[in-house]
Design a protein around this motif. Structure first.
Motif, PDB file in Angstrom:
ATOM      1  N   MET A   1       1.004  -1.265  -0.051  1.00  0.00           N
ATOM      2  CA  MET A   1       0.035  -0.160  -0.021  1.00  0.00           C
ATOM      3  C   MET A   1       0.784   1.429   0.025  1.00  0.00           C
ATOM      4  O   MET A   1       1.765   1.419   0.645  1.00  0.00           O
ATOM      5  CB  MET A   1      -0.753   0.147   1.245  1.00  0.00           C
ATOM      6  CG  MET A   1      -1.700   1.258   1.305  1.00  0.00           C
ATOM      7  SD  MET A   1      -3.109   0.746   2.664  1.00  0.00           S
ATOM      8  CE  MET A   1      -4.278   1.315   1.675  1.00  0.00           C
ATOM      9  N   VAL A   2       0.642   2.239  -0.691  1.00  0.00           N
ATOM     10  CA  VAL A   2       1.348   3.562  -1.085  1.00  0.00           C
ATOM     11  C   VAL A   2       0.777   4.363   0.107  1.00  0.00           C
ATOM     12  O   VAL A   2      -0.365   4.872   0.170  1.00  0.00           O
ATOM     13  CB  VAL A   2       1.183   3.986  -2.113  1.00  0.00           C
ATOM     14  CG1 VAL A   2       1.780   5.490  -2.400  1.00  0.00           C
ATOM     15  CG2 VAL A   2       1.800   3.171  -3.209  1.00  0.00           C
ATOM     16  N   ASN A   3       1.705   5.233   0.823  1.00  0.00           N
ATOM     17  CA  ASN A   3       1.189   6.250   1.665  1.00  0.00           C
ATOM     18  C   ASN A   3       1.630   7.685   0.975  1.00  0.00           C
ATOM     19  O   ASN A   3       2.641   7.846   0.510  1.00  0.00           O
ATOM     20  CB  ASN A   3       1.991   6.306   2.914  1.00  0.00           C
ATOM     21  CG  ASN A   3       1.473   5.154   3.873  1.00  0.00           C
ATOM     22  OD1 ASN A   3       0.397   4.746   3.735  1.00  0.00           O
ATOM     23  ND2 ASN A   3       2.425   4.607   4.821  1.00  0.00           N
ATOM     24  N   ALA A   4       0.452   8.348   0.854  1.00  0.00           N
ATOM     25  CA  ALA A   4       0.709   9.867   0.232  1.00  0.00           C
ATOM     26  C   ALA A   4       0.902  10.868   1.239  1.00  0.00           C
ATOM     27  O   ALA A   4       0.029  11.073   2.136  1.00  0.00           O
ATOM     28  CB  ALA A   4      -0.476  10.038  -0.663  1.00  0.00           C
ATOM     29  N   ILE A   5       1.605  11.660   1.190  1.00  0.00           N
ATOM     30  CA  ILE A   5       1.699  12.946   2.001  1.00  0.00           C
ATOM     31  C   ILE A   5       1.589  14.463   1.279  1.00  0.00           C
ATOM     32  O   ILE A   5       2.499  14.447   0.335  1.00  0.00           O
ATOM     33  CB  ILE A   5       3.054  13.055   2.736  1.00  0.00           C
ATOM     34  CG1 ILE A   5       3.140  11.671   3.750  1.00  0.00           C
ATOM     35  CG2 ILE A   5       3.265  14.339   3.676  1.00  0.00           C
ATOM     36  CD1 ILE A   5       4.824  11.610   4.368  1.00  0.00           C
ATOM     37  N   LYS A   6       0.888  15.258   1.701  1.00  0.00           N
ATOM     38  CA  LYS A   6       0.757  16.628   0.958  1.00  0.00           C
ATOM     39  C   LYS A   6       2.030  17.387   1.395  1.00  0.00           C
ATOM     40  O   LYS A   6       2.183  17.635   2.797  1.00  0.00           O
ATOM     41  CB  LYS A   6      -0.504  17.046   1.183  1.00  0.00           C
ATOM     42  CG  LYS A   6      -0.976  18.328   0.550  1.00  0.00           C
ATOM     43  CD  LYS A   6      -2.300  18.817   0.659  1.00  0.00           C
ATOM     44  CE  LYS A   6      -2.582  20.119  -0.055  1.00  0.00           C
ATOM     45  NZ  LYS A   6      -3.859  20.590   0.185  1.00  0.00           N
TER      46      LYS A   6
ATOM     47  N   GLN B   1       6.599  19.991   4.548  1.00  0.00           N
ATOM     48  CA  GLN B   1       4.969  19.796   4.965  1.00  0.00           C
ATOM     49  C   GLN B   1       4.311  21.152   4.510  1.00  0.00           C
ATOM     50  O   GLN B   1       5.221  22.327   4.824  1.00  0.00           O
ATOM     51  CB  GLN B   1       4.954  19.900   6.596  1.00  0.00           C
ATOM     52  CG  GLN B   1       5.225  18.529   6.945  1.00  0.00           C
ATOM     53  CD  GLN B   1       5.091  18.283   8.690  1.00  0.00           C
ATOM     54  OE1 GLN B   1       4.597  19.542   9.354  1.00  0.00           O
ATOM     55  NE2 GLN B   1       5.438  17.145   9.201  1.00  0.00           N
TER      56      GLN B   1
END
Length: 70
Positions: A1-6, A46
């Motif tokens: 599973m891929v985790n996306a971070i803005k 971030q």
């Protein structure tokens, strides 16, 4: 599973990247904003830190700019 971070991608010269990294290092662990240093001139931070970084860079430039005496 891929985790996306803005976040924000920052591209700058080496001295400015070092300034941003030192700014990040001076904060407590819960407030650090650099997600990943990609290389010497690129980083992913971030999204909420963008305005704070701009303000600190502006202050830094104001303190380190030469004004010819009148």
């Amino acid at each position: 599973m891929v985790n996306a971070i803005k976040g924000l991608f920052i591209s700058c010269d080496v001295p400015m990247a070092q300034f941003i990294a030192s700014l990040n290092a001076s904060l407590p662990p819960s407030q650090k904003f650099i997600i990943h240093m990609l290389d010497n001139t690129h980083m992913f931070v971030q999204a909420h830190a963008g305005e704070m970084i701009r303000n600190k860079i502006s202050e830094f430039r104001d303190l380190n700019s030469y004004e010819k005496p009148a």
